[in-house]
Design an enzyme around this catalytic site. Sequence first.
Site, short mmCIF file in Angstrom:
data_model
loop_
_atom_site.label_atom_id
_atom_site.label_comp_id
_atom_site.label_asym_id
_atom_site.label_seq_id
_atom_site.Cartn_x
_atom_site.Cartn_y
_atom_site.Cartn_z
N GLY A 122 -8.10 13.56 2.87
CA GLY A 122 -9.49 13.32 2.48
C GLY A 122 -10.27 14.62 2.32
N ILE A 133 -9.50 10.19 0.21
CA ILE A 133 -10.90 9.91 -0.11
C ILE A 133 -11.69 11.18 -0.40
CG2 ILE A 133 -11.50 9.89 2.37
CD1 ILE A 133 -13.48 7.59 1.66
N HIS A 168 -11.70 13.36 -18.98
CA HIS A 168 -10.93 13.22 -20.22
C HIS A 168 -9.50 13.77 -20.14
CE1 HIS A 168 -11.08 17.51 -21.24
NE2 HIS A 168 -12.17 17.48 -20.50
N GLY A 204 0.79 -1.23 0.00
CA GLY A 204 0.00 0.00 0.00
C GLY A 204 0.82 1.28 0.00
C1 LIG Z 1 -10.48 1.99 1.14
C2 LIG Z 1 -9.71 3.01 1.97
O1 LIG Z 1 -9.99 3.14 3.11
S1 LIG Z 1 -8.45 3.86 1.22
C3 LIG Z 1 -7.90 5.06 2.42
C4 LIG Z 1 -8.78 6.30 2.46
N1 LIG Z 1 -8.31 7.17 3.54
C5 LIG Z 1 -8.01 8.45 3.33
O2 LIG Z 1 -8.20 8.99 2.28
C6 LIG Z 1 -7.42 9.14 4.55
C7 LIG Z 1 -6.86 10.49 4.22
N2 LIG Z 1 -6.17 10.95 5.41
C8 LIG Z 1 -6.36 12.20 5.95
O3 LIG Z 1 -7.17 12.99 5.46
C9 LIG Z 1 -5.51 12.50 7.18
O4 LIG Z 1 -6.24 13.37 8.03
C10 LIG Z 1 -4.14 13.16 6.78
C11 LIG Z 1 -3.24 12.05 6.20
C12 LIG Z 1 -4.34 14.25 5.78
C13 LIG Z 1 -3.44 13.80 7.98
O5 LIG Z 1 -3.35 12.93 9.04
P1 LIG Z 1 -2.41 13.33 10.29
O6 LIG Z 1 -0.98 13.33 9.89
O7 LIG Z 1 -2.79 12.41 11.40
O8 LIG Z 1 -2.75 14.83 10.58
P2 LIG Z 1 -3.53 15.47 11.79
O9 LIG Z 1 -4.79 14.73 12.07
O10 LIG Z 1 -2.54 15.63 12.90
O11 LIG Z 1 -3.95 16.90 11.21
C14 LIG Z 1 -3.02 17.94 11.00
C15 LIG Z 1 -3.84 19.18 10.66
O12 LIG Z 1 -4.46 19.02 9.38
C16 LIG Z 1 -5.89 19.07 9.52
N3 LIG Z 1 -6.42 18.00 8.66
C17 LIG Z 1 -6.06 16.68 8.65
N4 LIG Z 1 -6.71 16.03 7.69
C18 LIG Z 1 -7.50 16.94 7.08
C19 LIG Z 1 -8.40 16.85 6.00
N5 LIG Z 1 -8.58 15.67 5.36
N6 LIG Z 1 -9.03 17.97 5.60
C20 LIG Z 1 -8.83 19.16 6.25
N7 LIG Z 1 -7.97 19.30 7.28
C21 LIG Z 1 -7.32 18.20 7.70
C22 LIG Z 1 -6.17 18.79 11.00
O13 LIG Z 1 -7.39 19.38 11.38
C23 LIG Z 1 -4.97 19.46 11.63
O14 LIG Z 1 -5.16 20.85 11.62
P3 LIG Z 1 -4.59 21.79 12.80
O15 LIG Z 1 -3.11 21.64 12.78
O16 LIG Z 1 -5.06 23.16 12.43
O17 LIG Z 1 -5.19 21.27 14.06
#
Ligand SMILES: CC(=O)SCCNC(=O)CCNC(=O)[C@H](O)C(C)(C)COP(=O)(O)OP(=O)(O)OC[C@H]1O[C@@H](n2cnc3c(N)ncnc32)[C@H](O)[C@@H]1OP(=O)(O)O
Length: 208
Positions: free
Chosen positions: A185, A167, A137, A69
Amino acid sequence: MKRLAIIASGDLGQQIAYHATQDKQFDVVGFFDDYANPETSKNTILGTVEDIERVYKANRFDELIIAIGYKHFEIRAQLFTRFRNKIPFATFIHSSCYVDESCKIGSGVCLFPGSVLDANVEIQNNVLVNVACTIAHDSIIGSHTFLSPRVAIAGFVTIGENCNIGINSTIIDCIKIINGTQIGGGTVVISNIEKKGLYVGNPSRFIR
Ligand SMILES: CC(=O)SCCNC(=O)CCNC(=O)[C@H](O)C(C)(C)COP(=O)(O)OP(=O)(O)OC[C@H]1O[C@@H](n2cnc3c(N)ncnc32)[C@H](O)[C@@H]1OP(=O)(O)O
């Protein structure tokens, strides 16, 4: 039906095996996994990565796919480079996807159920497109990149190699995103990303 072997038997390997089998496209004959114990695993473990060529030459499978992954992009890319000229990689496109006939789809690619790829989309090698993505596209998805569920990509977008797109994120038309970018996400990308890192929010902002 082609016999498929999968590198890594974890969650992603299980998902690929499930869809490939359920969609009746492949006979999944087992996994190569450096960390699974063949004696205790519930899966058929064909060996470790070092065994792949020997097991292929013994005619135990036809095609290979990598289920390592987004936390291990380097290993994922290294394994693809290591085996690409030695063993055929599978291309798995779930039958529920719409893929325009003009699209170019590389090897080692997995398209999970329900994605829509419009005209002239290019998906390079070893990319994983999770469920229900929309790629409009003339967009290009670089090698080894991961699209999480429900990512929406407009026209003429270029996403680099080894990117992890979170996501439900949205990327507007004509955007370019450099190699190694991570998008959280629900992020909305409205300007080019030229500096590698992690971006979140609407509009997207660099956080580290
Ligand atoms: C089939 C499946 O499941 S496939 C997998 C699908 N999963 C995903 O797409 C998960 C995507 N992951 C995320 O969005 C996560 O939040 C990440 C990777 C962006 C960040 O995670 P972390 O490193 O733990 O960051 P953390 O939670 O400490 O957040 C840091 C800052 O960014 C902000 N933040 C984190 N994620 C997001 C987000 N998606 N949108 C907006 N703000 C966000 C937090 O509020 C925090 O802000 P602050 O510093 O002002 O308090």
